[in-house]
Write a protein that holds these residues in place. Structure first.
Motif, PDB file in Angstrom:
ATOM      1  N   PRO A   9      20.502 -87.975  -7.939  1.00  0.00           N
ATOM      2  CA  PRO A   9      19.171 -88.448  -7.530  1.00  0.00           C
ATOM      3  C   PRO A   9      19.278 -89.359  -6.294  1.00  0.00           C
ATOM      4  O   PRO A   9      20.209 -90.160  -6.180  1.00  0.00           O
ATOM      5  CB  PRO A   9      18.675 -89.240  -8.747  1.00  0.00           C
ATOM      6  CG  PRO A   9      19.618 -88.898  -9.862  1.00  0.00           C
ATOM      7  CD  PRO A   9      20.913 -88.560  -9.209  1.00  0.00           C
ATOM      8  N   ALA A  49      18.805 -84.342  -6.036  1.00  0.00           N
ATOM      9  CA  ALA A  49      17.400 -84.451  -6.441  1.00  0.00           C
ATOM     10  C   ALA A  49      16.750 -85.493  -5.534  1.00  0.00           C
ATOM     11  O   ALA A  49      16.866 -86.695  -5.773  1.00  0.00           O
ATOM     12  CB  ALA A  49      17.295 -84.857  -7.903  1.00  0.00           C
ATOM     13  N   THR A  69      11.747 -83.602  -5.242  1.00  0.00           N
ATOM     14  CA  THR A  69      11.119 -84.012  -6.494  1.00  0.00           C
ATOM     15  C   THR A  69       9.945 -84.946  -6.220  1.00  0.00           C
ATOM     16  O   THR A  69       9.768 -85.454  -5.114  1.00  0.00           O
ATOM     17  CB  THR A  69      12.136 -84.714  -7.403  1.00  0.00           C
ATOM     18  OG1 THR A  69      12.679 -85.854  -6.718  1.00  0.00           O
ATOM     19  CG2 THR A  69      13.276 -83.781  -7.785  1.00  0.00           C
ATOM     20  N   ASP A  70       9.161 -85.176  -7.243  1.00  0.00           N
ATOM     21  CA  ASP A  70       8.003 -86.058  -7.148  1.00  0.00           C
ATOM     22  C   ASP A  70       8.457 -87.469  -6.759  1.00  0.00           C
ATOM     23  O   ASP A  70       9.260 -88.077  -7.475  1.00  0.00           O
ATOM     24  CB  ASP A  70       7.299 -86.082  -8.515  1.00  0.00           C
ATOM     25  CG  ASP A  70       6.027 -86.919  -8.517  1.00  0.00           C
ATOM     26  OD1 ASP A  70       5.794 -87.687  -7.557  1.00  0.00           O
ATOM     27  OD2 ASP A  70       5.270 -86.817  -9.498  1.00  0.00           O
ATOM     28  N   LEU A  73       8.273 -90.487  -9.460  1.00  0.00           N
ATOM     29  CA  LEU A  73       9.014 -90.541 -10.720  1.00  0.00           C
ATOM     30  C   LEU A  73       9.634 -91.920 -10.901  1.00  0.00           C
ATOM     31  O   LEU A  73      10.126 -92.524  -9.940  1.00  0.00           O
ATOM     32  CB  LEU A  73      10.100 -89.464 -10.745  1.00  0.00           C
ATOM     33  CG  LEU A  73       9.602 -88.022 -10.838  1.00  0.00           C
ATOM     34  CD1 LEU A  73      10.750 -87.041 -10.647  1.00  0.00           C
ATOM     35  CD2 LEU A  73       8.909 -87.780 -12.177  1.00  0.00           C
ATOM     36  N   ARG A  79      14.177 -88.037 -12.280  1.00  0.00           N
ATOM     37  CA  ARG A  79      14.386 -87.192 -11.102  1.00  0.00           C
ATOM     38  C   ARG A  79      15.425 -86.105 -11.400  1.00  0.00           C
ATOM     39  O   ARG A  79      15.266 -84.943 -11.016  1.00  0.00           O
ATOM     40  CB  ARG A  79      14.836 -88.067  -9.923  1.00  0.00           C
ATOM     41  CG  ARG A  79      14.582 -87.443  -8.563  1.00  0.00           C
ATOM     42  CD  ARG A  79      14.787 -88.451  -7.423  1.00  0.00           C
ATOM     43  NE  ARG A  79      14.012 -89.668  -7.618  1.00  0.00           N
ATOM     44  CZ  ARG A  79      12.702 -89.770  -7.464  1.00  0.00           C
ATOM     45  NH1 ARG A  79      12.002 -88.700  -7.101  1.00  0.00           N
ATOM     46  NH2 ARG A  79      12.081 -90.911  -7.659  1.00  0.00           N
ATOM     47  N   GLN A  82      13.750 -83.404 -13.625  1.00  0.00           N
ATOM     48  CA  GLN A  82      12.834 -82.527 -12.907  1.00  0.00           C
ATOM     49  C   GLN A  82      13.600 -81.546 -12.024  1.00  0.00           C
ATOM     50  O   GLN A  82      13.284 -80.351 -11.975  1.00  0.00           O
ATOM     51  CB  GLN A  82      11.862 -83.349 -12.061  1.00  0.00           C
ATOM     52  CG  GLN A  82      10.788 -82.510 -11.405  1.00  0.00           C
ATOM     53  CD  GLN A  82       9.753 -83.338 -10.665  1.00  0.00           C
ATOM     54  OE1 GLN A  82       9.888 -83.567  -9.470  1.00  0.00           O
ATOM     55  NE2 GLN A  82       8.718 -83.775 -11.389  1.00  0.00           N
ATOM     56  N   ALA A  83      14.628 -82.031 -11.345  1.00  0.00           N
ATOM     57  CA  ALA A  83      15.416 -81.146 -10.485  1.00  0.00           C
ATOM     58  C   ALA A  83      16.145 -80.089 -11.303  1.00  0.00           C
ATOM     59  O   ALA A  83      16.215 -78.921 -10.910  1.00  0.00           O
ATOM     60  CB  ALA A  83      16.407 -81.966  -9.670  1.00  0.00           C
ATOM     61  N   ARG A  86      13.833 -77.349 -12.294  1.00  0.00           N
ATOM     62  CA  ARG A  86      13.433 -76.481 -11.186  1.00  0.00           C
ATOM     63  C   ARG A  86      14.560 -75.562 -10.744  1.00  0.00           C
ATOM     64  O   ARG A  86      14.328 -74.396 -10.415  1.00  0.00           O
ATOM     65  CB  ARG A  86      12.950 -77.343 -10.013  1.00  0.00           C
ATOM     66  CG  ARG A  86      11.626 -78.026 -10.294  1.00  0.00           C
ATOM     67  CD  ARG A  86      11.147 -78.872  -9.127  1.00  0.00           C
ATOM     68  NE  ARG A  86       9.837 -79.449  -9.409  1.00  0.00           N
ATOM     69  CZ  ARG A  86       9.210 -80.305  -8.604  1.00  0.00           C
ATOM     70  NH1 ARG A  86       9.789 -80.694  -7.461  1.00  0.00           N
ATOM     71  NH2 ARG A  86       8.018 -80.791  -8.925  1.00  0.00           N
TER      72      ARG A  86
END
Length: 247
Positions: A9, A49, A69-70, A73, A79, A82-83, A86
């Protein structure tokens, strides 16, 4: 057997050192040093990420893989999750290793140690500890200590508590927690859905959320805590270290 996916991240927003993933260290951005260390470990695919497109661009130019990523977060763990979702929507990787993006001198072998630890099915999460070697390290609130015990000679030990205070009390070694985690995929999915816990908020340590929810965290020892970059002075130190190593 486990199938690791390494996630790093990274975000540009930092109170003490803005834009630090892009900071030049011995001719490379810091995030690329961390990426190269993770690739050298050769434990599995590596992705960054990124909370910012600029980080993605740097990683891609270096030949790496990045996932945007968003930016809102709340943590590196969110993070990383989410990565991972995806890049690996079919859950082919059952172990997600969260490597901090501000460890430019991280030894690749220490990443392999996390993977070895997570072959032990007792643990939901694995992490690294190094000996505390000075009073200053023992007393620094920035150094997280972990109560764990290797006295019977075992390679791995359960983490019983993490604190910014010196723990445990009494004679014996103290352990410096290194914030690199190996998450079983199901454990990370559960963790990011939990609200921050009471002890987590009190100590400002998110791993306490995992302990308070009943997850088991395993520790394995490394020789020394890796050098992290959080301040301009840290950055200059990293430049000296890696600059000397490059010569």
């Amino acid at each position: 057997m486990v199938s690791p996916l390494v996630v790093i991240p990274a975000r540009l927003a930092s109170t003490r050192l803005p834009d630090k993933p892009l900071a030049d260290i011995a001719g490379l951005p810091m995030i690329v040093h961390v990426l190269n260390a993770a690739l050298a470990a050769a434990v599995g695919p590596v992705i960054v990420a990124a909370a910012d497109q600029a980080i993605c661009d740097v990683v891609t130019r270096a030949g790496g893989t990045a996932v945007l990523t968003d930016p809102d977060l709340p943590s590196g763990s969110d993070r990383a999750w989410q990565a991972a979702c995806r890049i690996d929507p079919d859950s082919r990787h059952d172990l997600i290793i969260n490597l901090q993006g501000d460890l430019p001198t991280f030894p690749p072998g220490d990443l392999r140690a996390v993977v070895d630890l997570m072959r032990d099915e007792r643990f939901d999460i694995g992490t690294l500890v190094a000996p505390v070697t000075s009073e200053a390290e023992r007393d620094a609130a920035s150094v997280v200590k972990v109560a764990c015990d290797f006295s019977s000679g075992q390679a791995y030990a359960p983490a019983l508590y993490f604190s910014r205070q010196s723990i445990p009390w009494g004679a014996g070694p103290l352990w410096h927690h290194v914030g690199v985690y190996g998450w079983r995929r199901a454990a990370l999915a559960q963790f990011v859905d939990l609200p921050p816990s009471g002890l987590e908020k009190r100590e400002n340590l998110e791993q306490l959320r995992a302990l308070e929810s009943g997850m088991r965290i395993g520790c394995t020892r490394i020789q020394a805590a890796p050098f992290g970059v959080d301040t301009p002075d840290d950055l200059e130190r990293a430049r000296r270290l890696l600059g000397a190593a490059k010569k």
